[in-house]
Design a protein around this motif. Structure first.
Motif, PDB file in Angstrom:
ATOM      1  N   THR A  34       0.844  -1.206   0.000  1.00 55.97           N
ATOM      2  CA  THR A  34       0.000   0.000   0.000  1.00 55.97           C
ATOM      3  C   THR A  34       0.875   1.250   0.000  1.00 55.97           C
ATOM      4  O   THR A  34       0.615   2.199  -0.752  1.00 55.97           O
ATOM      5  N   ALA A  35       1.942   1.229   0.796  1.00 54.45           N
ATOM      6  CA  ALA A  35       2.864   2.366   0.858  1.00 54.45           C
ATOM      7  C   ALA A  35       3.571   2.595  -0.478  1.00 54.45           C
ATOM      8  O   ALA A  35       3.963   3.721  -0.793  1.00 54.45           O
ATOM      9  N   LYS A  36       3.705   1.542  -1.270  1.00 54.71           N
ATOM     10  CA  LYS A  36       4.359   1.655  -2.582  1.00 54.71           C
ATOM     11  C   LYS A  36       3.361   2.028  -3.679  1.00 54.71           C
ATOM     12  O   LYS A  36       3.710   2.072  -4.851  1.00 54.71           O
ATOM     13  N   GLY A  37       2.096   2.230  -3.319  1.00 60.86           N
ATOM     14  CA  GLY A  37       1.120   2.699  -4.295  1.00 60.86           C
ATOM     15  C   GLY A  37       0.227   1.640  -4.910  1.00 60.86           C
ATOM     16  O   GLY A  37      -0.554   1.936  -5.811  1.00 60.86           O
ATOM     17  N   PHE A  38       0.335   0.396  -4.432  1.00 57.25           N
ATOM     18  CA  PHE A  38      -0.563  -0.647  -4.926  1.00 57.25           C
ATOM     19  C   PHE A  38      -1.929  -0.520  -4.247  1.00 57.25           C
ATOM     20  O   PHE A  38      -2.012  -0.084  -3.094  1.00 57.25           O
ATOM     21  N   LYS A  39      -2.963  -0.903  -4.941  1.00 58.37           N
ATOM     22  CA  LYS A  39      -4.282  -1.033  -4.315  1.00 58.37           C
ATOM     23  C   LYS A  39      -4.364  -2.495  -3.874  1.00 58.37           C
ATOM     24  O   LYS A  39      -4.352  -3.397  -4.699  1.00 58.37           O
ATOM     25  N   ALA A  67      -9.693  -9.245 -14.657  1.00 60.34           N
ATOM     26  CA  ALA A  67      -8.243  -9.368 -14.440  1.00 60.34           C
ATOM     27  C   ALA A  67      -7.503  -8.882 -15.673  1.00 60.34           C
ATOM     28  O   ALA A  67      -7.960  -9.051 -16.798  1.00 60.34           O
ATOM     29  N   ASP A  68      -6.327  -8.269 -15.446  1.00 58.57           N
ATOM     30  CA  ASP A  68      -5.490  -7.808 -16.553  1.00 58.57           C
ATOM     31  C   ASP A  68      -4.028  -7.768 -16.103  1.00 58.57           C
ATOM     32  O   ASP A  68      -3.705  -8.249 -15.009  1.00 58.57           O
ATOM     33  N   LYS A  69      -3.161  -7.178 -16.923  1.00 63.14           N
ATOM     34  CA  LYS A  69      -1.724  -7.160 -16.613  1.00 63.14           C
ATOM     35  C   LYS A  69      -1.378  -6.295 -15.406  1.00 63.14           C
ATOM     36  O   LYS A  69      -0.253  -6.332 -14.927  1.00 63.14           O
ATOM     37  N   GLU A  70      -2.325  -5.528 -14.923  1.00 63.29           N
ATOM     38  CA  GLU A  70      -2.123  -4.713 -13.720  1.00 63.29           C
ATOM     39  C   GLU A  70      -2.678  -5.424 -12.480  1.00 63.29           C
ATOM     40  O   GLU A  70      -2.808  -4.819 -11.425  1.00 63.29           O
TER      41      GLU A  70
END
Length: 194
Positions: A34-39, A67-70
């Motif tokens: 989360t701190a690195k910007g992921f949801k 679902a996708d590459k992200e």
């Protein structure tokens, strides 16, 4: 300036049998990502004392949506099985960004009670078509411990051969149980490359 924002990377952390998402390394990884910007999504999987394919896989599918590459996954133990079976069910051309397996398995040891054997049996016996899984995964990483009391170390070779996973085998980490393992640095380092 582009009117399209960069799409946010999503990570789904799927705990194991009798597990929970808010203990030990699972909670730590959630905070770090989360701190690195992921949801980050870290659900309590349904009836974790009695995990079933027909409950867990659709639950994950509903949670993920498209679902996708992200889209990325972290599974622990039976959570790995859940993720693999979910990816198997995706449409043929779908690609997910990556899957990170911790203490994953295709076979087990030390199942002691009839109840444990009953719960594990469908997961162990229901075939997985790896030809429907492997092409859908951009990156696979699998982490094992030599002294895991439940997961025979030959599972590492299976994850490498069947899923093309980069495999790391550690010492003295057991089954990476959330309450015992506060953090897994090697996992975070792998995910930092996303």
């Amino acid at each position: 300036m582009s009117r399209f924002k960069d799409k946010m990377k999503r990570v789904f952390i799927i705990h194991g049998w009798s597990g929970r998402p808010n203990g030990g390394w699972l909670s730590w990884l959630n905070k770090e990502l989360t701190a690195k910007g992921f949801k980050v999504f870290a659900p309590f999987m349904p009836d974790s004392e009695n995990p079933k394919i027909e409950t867990w896989v659709p639950y994950l599918a509903k949670l993920v949506g498209k679902a996708d590459k992200e889209t990325f996954f972290v599974g622990h133990s039976i959570g790995c099985q859940t993720v693999i079976r979910y990816i198997e069910s995706l449409p043929e051309k779908t690609k997910v960004g990556g899957v990170f397996f911790v203490g994953g398995w295709f076979n087990l040891k030390a199942l002691e009670t009839e109840e444990e054997k009953r719960i594990a049996k469908p997961w162990l016996d229901s075939k997985i078509d790896f030809n429907k899984v492997r092409p859908k995964i951009e990156k696979a990483f699998a982490l094992f411990s030599e002294d895991d009391p439940y997961v025979p170390i030959e599972n590492a070779k299976m994850f490498k051969e069947k899923l093309g996973a980069k495999v790391v085998i550690e010492k003295d980490k057991g089954h990476y149980t959330g309450d015992v393992t506060p953090k897994i640095q090697v996992l975070l380092e792998e995910m930092a490359q996303l």
